[in-house]
Every structure is written in structure tokens, then in C-alpha cells.
Design a protein around this motif. Structure first.
Motif, PDB file in Angstrom:
ATOM      1  N   LEU A 232      -8.286  12.650  -1.785  1.00  0.00           N
ATOM      2  CA  LEU A 232      -7.828  11.759  -0.720  1.00  0.00           C
ATOM      3  C   LEU A 232      -7.830  12.459   0.632  1.00  0.00           C
ATOM      4  N   SER A 233      -7.305  13.674   0.666  1.00  0.00           N
ATOM      5  CA  SER A 233      -7.233  14.390   1.948  1.00  0.00           C
ATOM      6  C   SER A 233      -8.618  14.727   2.471  1.00  0.00           C
ATOM      7  N   ASP A 234      -9.595  14.908   1.568  1.00  0.00           N
ATOM      8  CA  ASP A 234     -10.968  15.216   1.992  1.00  0.00           C
ATOM      9  C   ASP A 234     -11.743  13.975   2.432  1.00  0.00           C
ATOM     10  N   ALA A 235     -11.245  12.795   2.083  1.00  0.00           N
ATOM     11  CA  ALA A 235     -11.988  11.560   2.354  1.00  0.00           C
ATOM     12  C   ALA A 235     -11.700  11.037   3.762  1.00  0.00           C
ATOM     13  N   PRO A 236     -12.628  10.251   4.325  1.00  0.00           N
ATOM     14  CA  PRO A 236     -12.374   9.617   5.629  1.00  0.00           C
ATOM     15  C   PRO A 236     -11.186   8.654   5.550  1.00  0.00           C
TER      16      PRO A 236
ATOM     17  N   ALA B 151       1.608   4.412   6.694  1.00  0.00           N
ATOM     18  CA  ALA B 151       1.897   5.065   5.416  1.00  0.00           C
ATOM     19  C   ALA B 151       0.991   6.275   5.205  1.00  0.00           C
ATOM     20  N   LEU B 152      -0.271   6.151   5.587  1.00  0.00           N
ATOM     21  CA  LEU B 152      -1.197   7.277   5.451  1.00  0.00           C
ATOM     22  C   LEU B 152      -0.750   8.466   6.294  1.00  0.00           C
ATOM     23  N   ASP B 153      -0.264   8.204   7.502  1.00  0.00           N
ATOM     24  CA  ASP B 153       0.227   9.286   8.364  1.00  0.00           C
ATOM     25  C   ASP B 153       1.421   9.985   7.711  1.00  0.00           C
ATOM     26  N   ALA B 154       2.315   9.197   7.098  1.00  0.00           N
ATOM     27  CA  ALA B 154       3.490   9.782   6.449  1.00  0.00           C
ATOM     28  C   ALA B 154       3.077  10.645   5.261  1.00  0.00           C
ATOM     29  N   VAL B 155       2.154  10.137   4.460  1.00  0.00           N
ATOM     30  CA  VAL B 155       1.699  10.876   3.284  1.00  0.00           C
ATOM     31  C   VAL B 155       1.017  12.181   3.702  1.00  0.00           C
ATOM     32  N   ALA B 156       0.245  12.132   4.784  1.00  0.00           N
ATOM     33  CA  ALA B 156      -0.480  13.320   5.237  1.00  0.00           C
ATOM     34  C   ALA B 156       0.456  14.456   5.608  1.00  0.00           C
ATOM     35  N   THR B 157       1.683  14.123   6.024  1.00  0.00           N
ATOM     36  CA  THR B 157       2.659  15.154   6.380  1.00  0.00           C
ATOM     37  C   THR B 157       3.612  15.459   5.228  1.00  0.00           C
TER      38      THR B 157
ATOM     39  N   ILE C 114       6.661   2.446  -3.567  1.00  0.00           N
ATOM     40  CA  ILE C 114       7.037   3.756  -3.038  1.00  0.00           C
ATOM     41  C   ILE C 114       5.851   4.682  -3.228  1.00  0.00           C
ATOM     42  N   ILE C 115       5.473   5.393  -2.174  1.00  0.00           N
ATOM     43  CA  ILE C 115       4.381   6.362  -2.228  1.00  0.00           C
ATOM     44  C   ILE C 115       4.974   7.724  -1.928  1.00  0.00           C
ATOM     45  N   GLU C 116       4.861   8.642  -2.877  1.00  0.00           N
ATOM     46  CA  GLU C 116       5.479   9.949  -2.675  1.00  0.00           C
ATOM     47  C   GLU C 116       4.552  11.067  -3.121  1.00  0.00           C
ATOM     48  N   PRO C 117       4.345  12.073  -2.258  1.00  0.00           N
ATOM     49  CA  PRO C 117       3.586  13.255  -2.648  1.00  0.00           C
ATOM     50  C   PRO C 117       4.387  14.078  -3.659  1.00  0.00           C
ATOM     51  N   CYS C 118       3.723  14.496  -4.725  1.00  0.00           N
ATOM     52  CA  CYS C 118       4.357  15.315  -5.766  1.00  0.00           C
ATOM     53  C   CYS C 118       3.399  16.450  -6.108  1.00  0.00           C
ATOM     54  N   GLY C 119       3.540  17.598  -5.436  1.00  0.00           N
ATOM     55  CA  GLY C 119       2.637  18.707  -5.692  1.00  0.00           C
ATOM     56  C   GLY C 119       1.213  18.344  -5.310  1.00  0.00           C
ATOM     57  N   ASP C 120       0.296  18.477  -6.282  1.00  0.00           N
ATOM     58  CA  ASP C 120      -1.104  18.175  -5.986  1.00  0.00           C
ATOM     59  C   ASP C 120      -1.448  16.717  -6.244  1.00  0.00           C
ATOM     60  N   ARG C 121      -0.433  15.909  -6.500  1.00  0.00           N
ATOM     61  CA  ARG C 121      -0.680  14.501  -6.797  1.00  0.00           C
ATOM     62  C   ARG C 121       0.108  13.586  -5.858  1.00  0.00           C
ATOM     63  N   LEU C 122      -0.359  12.348  -5.816  1.00  0.00           N
ATOM     64  CA  LEU C 122       0.324  11.295  -5.071  1.00  0.00           C
ATOM     65  C   LEU C 122       0.765  10.250  -6.085  1.00  0.00           C
ATOM     66  N   ARG C 123       2.050   9.955  -6.108  1.00  0.00           N
ATOM     67  CA  ARG C 123       2.596   8.998  -7.065  1.00  0.00           C
ATOM     68  C   ARG C 123       2.910   7.686  -6.352  1.00  0.00           C
ATOM     69  N   ILE C 124       2.487   6.575  -6.947  1.00  0.00           N
ATOM     70  CA  ILE C 124       2.763   5.251  -6.380  1.00  0.00           C
ATOM     71  C   ILE C 124       3.484   4.447  -7.445  1.00  0.00           C
ATOM     72  N   LEU C 125       4.662   3.934  -7.115  1.00  0.00           N
ATOM     73  CA  LEU C 125       5.482   3.205  -8.076  1.00  0.00           C
ATOM     74  C   LEU C 125       6.140   2.013  -7.415  1.00  0.00           C
ATOM     75  N   ARG C 126       6.702   1.143  -8.236  1.00  0.00           N
ATOM     76  CA  ARG C 126       7.367  -0.047  -7.721  1.00  0.00           C
ATOM     77  C   ARG C 126       8.665   0.340  -7.025  1.00  0.00           C
ATOM     78  N   GLU C 127       8.906  -0.238  -5.871  1.00  0.00           N
ATOM     79  CA  GLU C 127      10.148  -0.006  -5.147  1.00  0.00           C
ATOM     80  C   GLU C 127      11.287  -0.737  -5.858  1.00  0.00           C
ATOM     81  N   PRO C 128      12.370  -0.046  -6.242  1.00  0.00           N
ATOM     82  CA  PRO C 128      13.452  -0.718  -6.974  1.00  0.00           C
ATOM     83  C   PRO C 128      14.020  -1.939  -6.248  1.00  0.00           C
ATOM     84  N   ALA C 129      14.179  -1.848  -4.928  1.00  0.00           N
ATOM     85  CA  ALA C 129      14.734  -2.992  -4.187  1.00  0.00           C
ATOM     86  C   ALA C 129      13.851  -4.220  -4.342  1.00  0.00           C
TER      87      ALA C 129
END
Length: 414
Positions: free
Chosen positions: A256-260, A290-296, A306-321
Motif C-alpha cells: 500500500l505504501s509503495d502504491a500511488p 483516512a489515507l493521510d491518517a494511516v500514512a502517519t 475502523i482502520i488501524e495500522p498494526c505492525g506491518d499490516r493494516l487492519r480494517i474492522l467494523r466500528e462498534p458504534a
């Protein structure tokens, strides 16, 4: 003596060829017919093309014009004259807020989709033409749309749980009406096609006033669609290591980080739609934020996920609310994400929520806390009966509505 006028060109060979390509292996098809020249032409061409296939006709009566019910009856008569079964689908717009035409369009597609599923139809054909494609291109240009918007009107697409076919994109509106006149076939003229308060009508008149070439505009939209498909293939390659588990997705961050930016945007849109089952993508500006937030390296919410960086992976899950806002289900289909089996009378499905988690010893499930809270639970009134993802509890069964195959389809979606 004046020379005889040239006969109207026959659009049927090209449309039949498109039907062969798009639906040649489908045993049963629906066709949406409003009564206008385009959809009437499609119905007549499909009736002659059927060759043993089951063809059914539906008309959506939006109730937006005084004569709409009578027009639906006229379409029913046309269909019966061709030996095709017909059904009128009625929409009640009372109380709808916002953009009436957009609401009517979505309601039409949902009604047709339900009709298609009830009748085991493999797809529903729509009467869009090269003119519609050209008009849509100009409308989207005026709005500053991205490549997906400019490439609208693909020959097929999947939406609202149905495959939609557009076999007449190579034919022009005038060409189809000339063919209908030559065959002495009637159609119904919609007076709203001349009302300037509608954007499409204004664009149609502007195209005519500037003498723009409809066929050239349609080709331009097709070329943009080819570029869009290339981007989709790139995005699919960048997400080939995606893992789907318990209704959540993880992606490797490096590809993802290497892609345009456009590839990253497309993947984020596909993951959000995979998680939520939404028919439409989130707005471009919110995705880019969201992309700007993930990049940092920051966690961010997007369109009920919910999109959260976890080490070398990006996890996307349902927001509980968002899961907690989902309507309770008594038929087992909940939050457009899960199918729950084994429900008994008086029981319903809703989110687990945070309060019951300690008593459920949720950590043993391997889910993260937010995933556990957003997971399905069986309730009887206010009493929690079971949480299938957190603790096995026969006879209840939980199955996600989407898996890896559906994610790949969304990455490639038109």
C-alpha cells in the motif's frame, strides 16, 4: 422523381452480439422497461433473441407522474403481445427527503433486484444507450468526478445484490427510435425528458446546442473505463495478501505504501464496502483524509469501519458504534454482514456491545475488543443468549456474508 430514403439502420445485430457476450450462458433474464423508446426497443430485441431463455419484464411505477400507472399497464400489454410475463413494481415516495431523483433511482434498482431474486433471474438488462453514456460523462465532468465517475455506464456491473447488463451502449437513441418507427412499434414519450429542472435534460440540450458527437463522447467514456480497469487490476495485485477473518480484513502495509494514492484509495474503498456491505463508496475527501491518517500510523474511522495500522499490516474492522446502531434482526441476516442460523421464536440478533464482554471472557476468541463488541449476539429481549464468535454455542451458527472472493470482486467493481 425523388430518391427513396435510405432504410433505418438495424441496431439489432450489434445488440444481439452484446447479449450473447454478456448473457449467452444465462437461462433466465429480466428486462426493465419504462415504456420509453430505449427500453421498448431492448424488450423487443430480447424477445427475438431469447431462443428458449426465460425472459421476464418489469416496470417500476414511481408514482411521480399522473399517468405512470396507465403507462405501466401499456408496457404490460406490449410484453404480453411478445409472450413475455410482466410485473409492475410500485414505489411509494411519501416522506422521502433529499434528492428525489436519486432516491427514485435507488428505489427502482432495489425493487428490480428483489424482483429478480424472487424469479431466479441471473441478471436484469437496462435500456441505457450511447446517449446515456455521453450524458453521464458530461454530468460527471461538471461535478469534477474521478475516473470511476467518468467511466460510468459499463456494460455490466454488480450492485444491490444483482448483476445489471447494458447491452445497448453501442446504439444511439435516435437510431433505436428510427428502427422502432420502421417496424411500426410504438413507445411512450416521458414529458419529464423536456423539463429543464433535471440535470440530465439540461446536459442533453447542451450537447445538442454544441453539436457534440454522441458516439465520440461514448467512446471517450469507454476509453476511461479501460483505464479504470487497469487501475483495478493494479489494486488487486497490491492486495493479493489480504486476509479475511471473522468479518475483518488485514492488508500488508508495504504494497500500500509503495502504491500511488489512487490505488490506495481504491483499496480503502473496497475494504470499507466489504466490511459494511454498502452499495456506494464513502466520499473521496473522507477517504483521502483516512489515507493521510494511516500514512502517519494513526487509527481512523471511515464510513462505519475502523482502520488501524498494526505492525506491518493494516487492519480494517467494523466500528462498534455502527454495529450497535444496526437494526435488530429476527430473520438471521444482521448488519448486512452476518447470517445467523438457529434462531428461535422471540430471539433476535444485535451487536454484543462492550458491557457483556468481561463475562464472556472475550480474549479467548482471538478477536480484538472492538471486533468482539461489534460481533453478532443472540438476544431474547434484553437477555444475552449467545455470542457465536466469542464462544461456540450450538445450535447457533454464524457465517459472514462476504469472503475473499467478494473482496476481490469489490476491488474490481465497476
Amino acid at each position: 422523381m425523388a430518391a427513396a430514403a435510405d432504410p433505418a439502420p438495424d441496431p439489432t445485430p450489434a445488440i444481439r452480439a452484446a447479449l450473447d457476450r454478456l448473457a449467452g450462458d444465462m437461462p433466465a433474464l429480466g428486462v426493465a422497461v419504462s415504456g420509453g423508446g430505449d427500453s421498448v426497443a431492448l424488450m423487443r430485441i430480447m424477445a427475438g433473441w431469447a431462443c428458449g431463455r426465460r425472459i421476464m419484464v418489469a416496470t417500476v411505477d414511481h408514482g411521480l407522474r399522473e399517468n405512470s400507472t396507465d403507462e405501466a399497464r401499456q408496457v404490460a400489454d406490449m410484453a404480453r403481445s411478445l409472450g413475455l410475463p410482466h410485473e409492475t413494481l410500485t414505489w411509494q415516495p411519501d416522506g422521502m427527503a433529499g434528492n428525489l431523483m436519486a432516491n427514485a433511482r435507488d428505489a427502482r434498482l432495489r425493487l428490480l433486484s428483489d424482483w429478480g431474486r424472487r424469479n431466479d433471474l441471473a441478471a436484469v438488462a437496462l435500456g441505457h444507450t450511447a446517449d446515456d453514456r455521453a450524458e453521464t460523462l458530461m454530468m460527471r465532468l461538471a461535478r469534477g468526478s474521478g475516473i470511476d465517475g467518468l467511466a460510468a455506464m459499463a456494460e455490466w456491473r454488480d450492485a444491490f445484490g444483482t448483476r445489471w447488463l447494458r447491452p445497448m451502449l453501442g446504439a444511439g437513441r435516435a437510431e433505436l427510435r428510427d428502427w422502432l418507427r420502421a417496424q411500426d412499434f410504438a413507445w411512450i414519450d416521458d414529458p419529464s425528458n423536456d423539463r429543464d429542472e433535471f440535470e440530465r435534460v439540461r446536459i442533453r440540450k447542451a450537447i445538442a446546442a454544441m453539436d457534440l458527437d454522441i458516439a465520440a463522447l461514448s467512446r471517450a467514456a469507454a476509453h476511461i473505463a479501460e483505464a479504470r480497469d487497469a487501475l483495478s487490476h493494479y489494486a488487486l495485485l497490491a492486495s493479493e495478501d489480504a486476509v479475511a477473518r471473522n468479518g475483518s480484513l488485514t492488508l500488508l502495509r508495504r504494497p500500500l505504501s509503495d502504491a500511488p494514492v489512487e490505488i490506495r484509495r481504491r483499496l480503502l474503498v473496497a475494504t470499507c464496502r466489504w466490511i459494511t456491505g454498502a452499495d456506494y463508496p464513502p466520499r473521496r475527501a473522507t477517504v483521502l483524509h483516512a489515507l493521510d491518517a494511516v500514512a502517519t500510523g494513526n487509527r481512523v474511522t471511515l464510513d462505519g469501519t475502523i482502520i488501524e495500522p498494526c505492525g506491518d499490516r493494516l487492519r480494517i474492522l467494523r466500528e462498534p458504534a455502527a454495529a450497535l446502531r444496526a437494526a435488530p434482526s429476527t430473520d438471521g441476516i444482521w448488519d448486512n454482514r452476518w447470517k445467523i442460523g438457529g434462531l428461535r421464536p422471540g430471539q433476535h440478533v444485535a451487536a454484543v456491545g462492550f458491557a457483556p464482554l468481561p463475562a464472556l471472557n472475550w480474549r479467548l476468541s482471538g478477536l480484538r475488543r472492538d471486533e468482539a463488541a461489534a460481533s453478532p449476539a443472540i438476544w431474547q429481549g434484553d437477555r444475552l443468549i449467545a455470542a457465536p464468535l466469542l464462544r461456540p454455542c450450538p445450535p447457533f451458527r454464524s457465517n459472514p456474508l462476504r469472503g475473499p472472493t467478494e473482496f476481490r470482486k469489490l476491488v474490481m467493481a465497476h
